[in-house]
Design a protein around this motif. Structure first.
Motif, PDB file in Angstrom:
ATOM      1  N   CYS A  92     -11.187 -17.363  39.036  1.00  0.00           N
ATOM      2  CA  CYS A  92     -11.888 -16.281  38.362  1.00  0.00           C
ATOM      3  C   CYS A  92     -10.987 -15.056  38.267  1.00  0.00           C
ATOM      4  N   GLY A  93     -10.873 -14.499  37.070  1.00  0.00           N
ATOM      5  CA  GLY A  93     -10.158 -13.250  36.909  1.00  0.00           C
ATOM      6  C   GLY A  93      -9.188 -13.275  35.750  1.00  0.00           C
ATOM      7  N   PRO A  94      -8.867 -12.112  35.232  1.00  0.00           N
ATOM      8  CA  PRO A  94      -9.475 -10.842  35.627  1.00  0.00           C
ATOM      9  C   PRO A  94     -10.923 -10.791  35.160  1.00  0.00           C
ATOM     10  N   GLY A  95     -11.699  -9.939  35.805  1.00  0.00           N
ATOM     11  CA  GLY A  95     -13.102  -9.821  35.435  1.00  0.00           C
ATOM     12  C   GLY A  95     -13.921  -9.155  36.520  1.00  0.00           C
ATOM     13  N   TYR A  96     -15.182  -9.510  36.567  1.00  0.00           N
ATOM     14  CA  TYR A  96     -16.146  -8.859  37.443  1.00  0.00           C
ATOM     15  C   TYR A  96     -16.193  -9.479  38.830  1.00  0.00           C
ATOM     16  N   GLY A  97     -15.907 -10.769  38.953  1.00  0.00           N
ATOM     17  CA  GLY A  97     -15.994 -11.475  40.226  1.00  0.00           C
ATOM     18  C   GLY A  97     -17.104 -12.501  40.178  1.00  0.00           C
ATOM     19  N   VAL A  98     -17.611 -12.914  41.333  1.00  0.00           N
ATOM     20  CA  VAL A  98     -18.702 -13.877  41.416  1.00  0.00           C
ATOM     21  C   VAL A  98     -19.915 -13.154  41.984  1.00  0.00           C
ATOM     22  N   SER A  99     -21.009 -13.116  41.222  1.00  0.00           N
ATOM     23  CA  SER A  99     -22.215 -12.407  41.653  1.00  0.00           C
ATOM     24  C   SER A  99     -23.428 -13.317  41.607  1.00  0.00           C
ATOM     25  N   ILE A 100     -24.286 -13.166  42.606  1.00  0.00           N
ATOM     26  CA  ILE A 100     -25.626 -13.731  42.574  1.00  0.00           C
ATOM     27  C   ILE A 100     -26.526 -12.541  42.322  1.00  0.00           C
ATOM     28  N   GLY A 101     -27.180 -12.511  41.193  1.00  0.00           N
ATOM     29  CA  GLY A 101     -28.034 -11.376  40.857  1.00  0.00           C
ATOM     30  C   GLY A 101     -27.857 -10.998  39.410  1.00  0.00           C
ATOM     31  N   SER A 102     -28.495 -10.026  39.023  1.00  0.00           N
ATOM     32  CA  SER A 102     -29.279  -9.048  39.761  1.00  0.00           C
ATOM     33  C   SER A 102     -30.679  -9.597  40.016  1.00  0.00           C
ATOM     34  N   LEU A 103     -31.117  -9.565  41.247  1.00  0.00           N
ATOM     35  CA  LEU A 103     -32.418 -10.103  41.622  1.00  0.00           C
ATOM     36  C   LEU A 103     -33.440  -8.987  41.778  1.00  0.00           C
ATOM     37  N   GLY A 104     -34.682  -9.259  41.436  1.00  0.00           N
ATOM     38  CA  GLY A 104     -35.773  -8.329  41.689  1.00  0.00           C
ATOM     39  C   GLY A 104     -35.929  -7.201  40.693  1.00  0.00           C
ATOM     40  N   LYS A 105     -35.434  -7.357  39.463  1.00  0.00           N
ATOM     41  CA  LYS A 105     -35.552  -6.280  38.478  1.00  0.00           C
ATOM     42  C   LYS A 105     -37.023  -6.019  38.141  1.00  0.00           C
ATOM     43  N   GLY A 140     -36.584  -2.112  44.708  1.00  0.00           N
ATOM     44  CA  GLY A 140     -37.974  -2.341  44.340  1.00  0.00           C
ATOM     45  C   GLY A 140     -38.341  -3.798  44.170  1.00  0.00           C
ATOM     46  N   GLY A 141     -37.364  -4.684  44.117  1.00  0.00           N
ATOM     47  CA  GLY A 141     -37.668  -6.109  44.018  1.00  0.00           C
ATOM     48  C   GLY A 141     -38.144  -6.624  45.365  1.00  0.00           C
ATOM     49  N   PHE A 142     -38.723  -7.810  45.385  1.00  0.00           N
ATOM     50  CA  PHE A 142     -39.219  -8.333  46.651  1.00  0.00           C
ATOM     51  C   PHE A 142     -39.086  -9.845  46.708  1.00  0.00           C
ATOM     52  N   ARG A 143     -39.424 -10.401  47.834  1.00  0.00           N
ATOM     53  CA  ARG A 143     -39.363 -11.792  48.238  1.00  0.00           C
ATOM     54  C   ARG A 143     -38.053 -12.061  48.926  1.00  0.00           C
ATOM     55  N   LYS A 144     -37.501 -13.232  48.766  1.00  0.00           N
ATOM     56  CA  LYS A 144     -36.462 -13.655  49.685  1.00  0.00           C
ATOM     57  C   LYS A 144     -35.247 -14.231  48.964  1.00  0.00           C
ATOM     58  N   CYS A 145     -34.074 -13.823  49.409  1.00  0.00           N
ATOM     59  CA  CYS A 145     -32.824 -14.403  48.924  1.00  0.00           C
ATOM     60  C   CYS A 145     -32.065 -14.890  50.141  1.00  0.00           C
ATOM     61  N   GLU A 146     -31.890 -16.198  50.286  1.00  0.00           N
ATOM     62  CA  GLU A 146     -31.190 -16.744  51.439  1.00  0.00           C
ATOM     63  C   GLU A 146     -29.946 -17.491  50.986  1.00  0.00           C
ATOM     64  N   ASP A 147     -29.212 -17.747  51.792  1.00  0.00           N
ATOM     65  CA  ASP A 147     -28.025 -18.616  51.635  1.00  0.00           C
ATOM     66  C   ASP A 147     -27.214 -18.289  50.388  1.00  0.00           C
ATOM     67  N   VAL A 183     -33.603 -17.198  45.789  1.00  0.00           N
ATOM     68  CA  VAL A 183     -32.372 -17.961  45.639  1.00  0.00           C
ATOM     69  C   VAL A 183     -32.047 -18.538  47.014  1.00  0.00           C
ATOM     70  N   THR A 184     -31.803 -19.843  47.093  1.00  0.00           N
ATOM     71  CA  THR A 184     -31.488 -20.461  48.378  1.00  0.00           C
ATOM     72  C   THR A 184     -30.348 -21.450  48.227  1.00  0.00           C
ATOM     73  N   LYS A 185     -29.688 -21.710  49.346  1.00  0.00           N
ATOM     74  CA  LYS A 185     -28.694 -22.770  49.477  1.00  0.00           C
ATOM     75  C   LYS A 185     -27.577 -22.703  48.438  1.00  0.00           C
ATOM     76  N   VAL A 186     -26.998 -21.528  48.280  1.00  0.00           N
ATOM     77  CA  VAL A 186     -25.856 -21.349  47.383  1.00  0.00           C
ATOM     78  C   VAL A 186     -24.581 -21.460  48.203  1.00  0.00           C
ATOM     79  N   VAL A 187     -23.646 -22.266  47.758  1.00  0.00           N
ATOM     80  CA  VAL A 187     -22.372 -22.426  48.444  1.00  0.00           C
ATOM     81  C   VAL A 187     -21.246 -22.220  47.428  1.00  0.00           C
ATOM     82  N   LEU A 188     -20.301 -21.371  47.781  1.00  0.00           N
ATOM     83  CA  LEU A 188     -19.079 -21.193  47.007  1.00  0.00           C
ATOM     84  C   LEU A 188     -17.948 -21.692  47.890  1.00  0.00           C
ATOM     85  N   ASP A 189     -17.301 -22.768  47.485  1.00  0.00           N
ATOM     86  CA  ASP A 189     -16.273 -23.416  48.294  1.00  0.00           C
ATOM     87  C   ASP A 189     -14.983 -23.479  47.497  1.00  0.00           C
ATOM     88  N   THR A 190     -13.940 -22.915  48.039  1.00  0.00           N
ATOM     89  CA  THR A 190     -12.605 -22.948  47.454  1.00  0.00           C
ATOM     90  C   THR A 190     -12.580 -22.232  46.106  1.00  0.00           C
TER      91      THR A 190
END
Length: 126
Positions: free
Chosen positions: A6-19, A50-57, A26-33
């Motif tokens: 990845c690149g050039p650029g913004y990177g790796v993002s999970i989100g935006s959550l809870g807008k 202001g968003g709610f609930r759960k973001c894991e892993d 979001v669960t069980k996310v793995v970024l490997d190598t």
């Protein structure tokens, strides 16, 4: 996700959550190598205030606000827990190599981080 370049650029993002005070899970996310070069951010989890609930892993930003005006802090936040950062290396132009900006009312919990002692880290409610 495995073997990402990845690149050039913004990177790796999970989100935006809870807008708009919505519930997201979001669960069980793995970024490997992954190789990220010349990115604005590295690996990040991003939630709207202001968003709610759960973001894991990556950087955690629970104070995200994509607005030209300053956003008011909100009490609710997506709950972030059980995050593991392991075997990450790199360089940064900013003072802090890592940033964990968690909500003061919904703390980030169970964050496991393996880091070099010389790398500065910003922590708020983590």
């Amino acid at each position: 996700m495995k073997r990402i370049y990845c690149g050039p650029g913004y990177g790796v993002s999970i989100g935006s959550l809870g807008k708009d005070n919505s519930a997201d899970i979001v669960t069980k996310v793995v970024l490997d190598t992954a190789l990220l070069r010349e990115t604005t951010n590295g690996v990040r989890i991003e939630t709207w205030q202001g968003g709610f609930r759960k973001c894991e892993d990556g950087v955690i930003d629970q104070l995200y606000c994509d607005s030209p005006k300053t956003c008011q802090n909100q009490a609710l936040a997506v709950q972030i827990s059980h995050i593991m950062y392991w075997n990450i290396s790199g360089t940064t132009k900013s003072k802090e190599a890592m940033k964990f900006a968690c909500s003061e009312t919904t703390l980030c919990s169970n964050i496991n981080l393996e880091k070099d002692d010389s790398a500065e880290t910003y922590c708020n409610s983590a």
